[in-house]
Design an enzyme around this catalytic site. Structure first.
Site, PDB file in Angstrom:
ATOM      1  N   ASP A   1      38.527  45.098  65.913  1.00 12.81           N
ATOM      2  CA  ASP A   1      39.881  44.557  66.025  1.00 12.81           C
ATOM      3  C   ASP A   1      40.371  44.172  64.631  1.00 12.81           C
ATOM      4  O   ASP A   1      39.627  43.613  63.831  1.00 12.81           O
ATOM      5  CB  ASP A   1      39.879  43.330  66.953  1.00 12.81           C
ATOM      6  CG  ASP A   1      41.271  42.935  67.396  1.00 12.81           C
ATOM      7  OD1 ASP A   1      41.557  43.067  68.597  1.00 12.81           O
ATOM      8  OD2 ASP A   1      42.080  42.497  66.545  1.00 12.81           O
ATOM      9  N   ILE A   2      41.640  44.464  64.359  1.00 19.62           N
ATOM     10  CA  ILE A   2      42.197  44.194  63.034  1.00 19.62           C
ATOM     11  C   ILE A   2      42.347  42.691  62.791  1.00 19.62           C
ATOM     12  O   ILE A   2      42.419  42.248  61.653  1.00 19.62           O
ATOM     13  CB  ILE A   2      43.567  44.914  62.888  1.00 19.62           C
ATOM     14  CG1 ILE A   2      43.909  45.140  61.426  1.00 19.62           C
ATOM     15  CG2 ILE A   2      44.677  44.169  63.611  1.00 19.62           C
ATOM     16  CD1 ILE A   2      45.072  46.105  61.221  1.00 19.62           C
TER      17      ILE A   2
ATOM     18  N   ASN B   1      43.111  42.286  78.882  1.00 22.28           N
ATOM     19  CA  ASN B   1      44.426  41.687  79.140  1.00 22.28           C
ATOM     20  C   ASN B   1      45.317  42.734  79.787  1.00 22.28           C
ATOM     21  O   ASN B   1      45.321  43.897  79.371  1.00 22.28           O
ATOM     22  CB  ASN B   1      45.058  41.215  77.828  1.00 22.28           C
ATOM     23  CG  ASN B   1      44.287  40.078  77.182  1.00 22.28           C
ATOM     24  OD1 ASN B   1      43.803  39.193  77.874  1.00 22.28           O
ATOM     25  ND2 ASN B   1      44.155  40.103  75.876  1.00 22.28           N
TER      26      ASN B   1
ATOM     27  N   HIS C   1      42.424  48.694  76.951  1.00 24.55           N
ATOM     28  CA  HIS C   1      41.323  48.428  76.014  1.00 24.55           C
ATOM     29  C   HIS C   1      40.494  47.266  76.514  1.00 24.55           C
ATOM     30  O   HIS C   1      41.011  46.349  77.159  1.00 24.55           O
ATOM     31  CB  HIS C   1      41.841  48.155  74.602  1.00 24.55           C
ATOM     32  CG  HIS C   1      42.926  47.113  74.535  1.00 24.55           C
ATOM     33  ND1 HIS C   1      44.243  47.386  74.835  1.00 24.55           N
ATOM     34  CD2 HIS C   1      42.882  45.800  74.211  1.00 24.55           C
ATOM     35  CE1 HIS C   1      44.967  46.290  74.684  1.00 24.55           C
ATOM     36  NE2 HIS C   1      44.157  45.309  74.323  1.00 24.55           N
TER      37      HIS C   1
ATOM     38  N   HIS D   1      38.229  44.224  75.152  1.00 26.41           N
ATOM     39  CA  HIS D   1      37.778  43.420  74.011  1.00 26.41           C
ATOM     40  C   HIS D   1      36.306  43.086  74.222  1.00 26.41           C
ATOM     41  O   HIS D   1      35.902  42.679  75.325  1.00 26.41           O
ATOM     42  CB  HIS D   1      38.537  42.097  73.938  1.00 26.41           C
ATOM     43  CG  HIS D   1      40.004  42.206  73.650  1.00 26.41           C
ATOM     44  ND1 HIS D   1      40.553  41.969  72.410  1.00 26.41           N
ATOM     45  CD2 HIS D   1      41.052  42.512  74.458  1.00 26.41           C
ATOM     46  CE1 HIS D   1      41.877  42.126  72.467  1.00 26.41           C
ATOM     47  NE2 HIS D   1      42.195  42.448  73.705  1.00 26.41           N
TER      48      HIS D   1
HETATM   49  P1  5GP Z   1      45.864  42.767  73.642  1.00 28.57           P
HETATM   50  O1  5GP Z   1      46.615  41.492  73.385  1.00 28.57           O
HETATM   51  O2  5GP Z   1      46.807  43.926  73.883  1.00 28.57           O
HETATM   52  O3  5GP Z   1      44.794  42.644  74.675  1.00 28.57           O
HETATM   53  O4  5GP Z   1      45.064  43.068  72.311  1.00 28.57           O
HETATM   54  C1  5GP Z   1      45.474  43.972  71.343  1.00 28.57           C
HETATM   55  C2  5GP Z   1      44.527  43.824  70.177  1.00 28.57           C
HETATM   56  O5  5GP Z   1      44.741  44.911  69.301  1.00 28.57           O
HETATM   57  C3  5GP Z   1      44.733  42.551  69.367  1.00 28.57           C
HETATM   58  O6  5GP Z   1      43.520  41.810  69.379  1.00 28.57           O
HETATM   59  C4  5GP Z   1      45.102  43.052  67.983  1.00 28.57           C
HETATM   60  O7  5GP Z   1      44.537  42.274  66.955  1.00 28.57           O
HETATM   61  C5  5GP Z   1      44.577  44.472  67.990  1.00 28.57           C
HETATM   62  N1  5GP Z   1      45.317  45.402  67.170  1.00 28.57           N
HETATM   63  C6  5GP Z   1      46.671  45.569  67.152  1.00 28.57           C
HETATM   64  N2  5GP Z   1      47.001  46.547  66.283  1.00 28.57           N
HETATM   65  C7  5GP Z   1      45.844  47.007  65.752  1.00 28.57           C
HETATM   66  C8  5GP Z   1      45.554  48.014  64.786  1.00 28.57           C
HETATM   67  O8  5GP Z   1      46.421  48.695  64.244  1.00 28.57           O
HETATM   68  N3  5GP Z   1      44.238  48.203  64.489  1.00 28.57           N
HETATM   69  C9  5GP Z   1      43.245  47.484  65.070  1.00 28.57           C
HETATM   70  N4  5GP Z   1      42.002  47.755  64.686  1.00 28.57           N
HETATM   71  N5  5GP Z   1      43.489  46.516  65.985  1.00 28.57           N
HETATM   72  C10 5GP Z   1      44.771  46.288  66.322  1.00 28.57           C
END
Ligand code: 5GP
Ligand code: ZN
Length: 137
Positions: A46-47, A102, A115, A117
């Site tokens: 994760d970024i 999520n 996705h 986590h």
């Molecule tokens: P969500 O809130 O959709 O469950 O989580 C999305 C996750 O994707 C977040 O934890 C966010 O930090 C990660 N994320 C968003 N954009 C990027 C990206 O361009 N690269 C990576 N490696 N992670 C990302």
């Protein structure tokens, strides 16, 4: 079924959404720190990690949320969960980790490509994962 009017099959018959950031990561068009890849899934860091180990496991095919998954996705969803422990251990979470998916607005899903986590590290996590949210959220 893609759930997105923009999604279309690529040359391998895989659903892709040209505007989806995780589709771009899966295709290698956006750089990521990949830790695993096979024909149907990709795992990368994760970024914006919330713990020492914070991986994202995604299907290569575009599926927006768990609302759009069907029996056709059972194998790829199972594959992501089946490999989560191995990847967590390899990345430094050898004594436990948390998996989170999520979904949608209420689940605060930010990237509309399914996705998982995988969050952990050497030390126990808090009871909840807390991310800073902007005012008004
Ligand atoms: P969500 O809130 O959709 O469950 O989580 C999305 C996750 O994707 C977040 O934890 C966010 O930090 C990660 N994320 C968003 N954009 C990027 C990206 O361009 N690269 C990576 N490696 N992670 C990302
Ligand atoms: Zn996508």
């Amino acid at each position: 079924m893609s759930g997105s009017p923009l999604a279309a099959a690529d040359g391998n018959g895989m659903q892709q959404d040209p505007n989806c950031i995780f589709c771009k990561i899966a295709r290698g068009e956006i750089p990521s720190r990949k830790v695993y890849e096979d024909d149907t899934i990709v795992a990368f860091h994760d970024i914006s990690p919330v713990a020492p180990v914070h991986l994202l496991l995604i299907p290569k095919a575009h599926v927006p949320t768990l609302y759009e998954t069907t029996a056709a996705h059972e194998a790829v969803l199972g594959r992501m969960l089946a490999i989560a422990g191995r990847l967590a251990r390899e990345q430094g979470a050898a004594d436990g980790f948390r998996t989170i998916v999520n979904t949608g607005r209420v689940g605060r899903q930010e990237v509309m490509h399914v996705h998982i986590h995988v969050i952990g590290g050497p030390d126990p996590l808090g009871p909840m994962i807390v991310r800073k949210v902007s005012q008004g959220d």
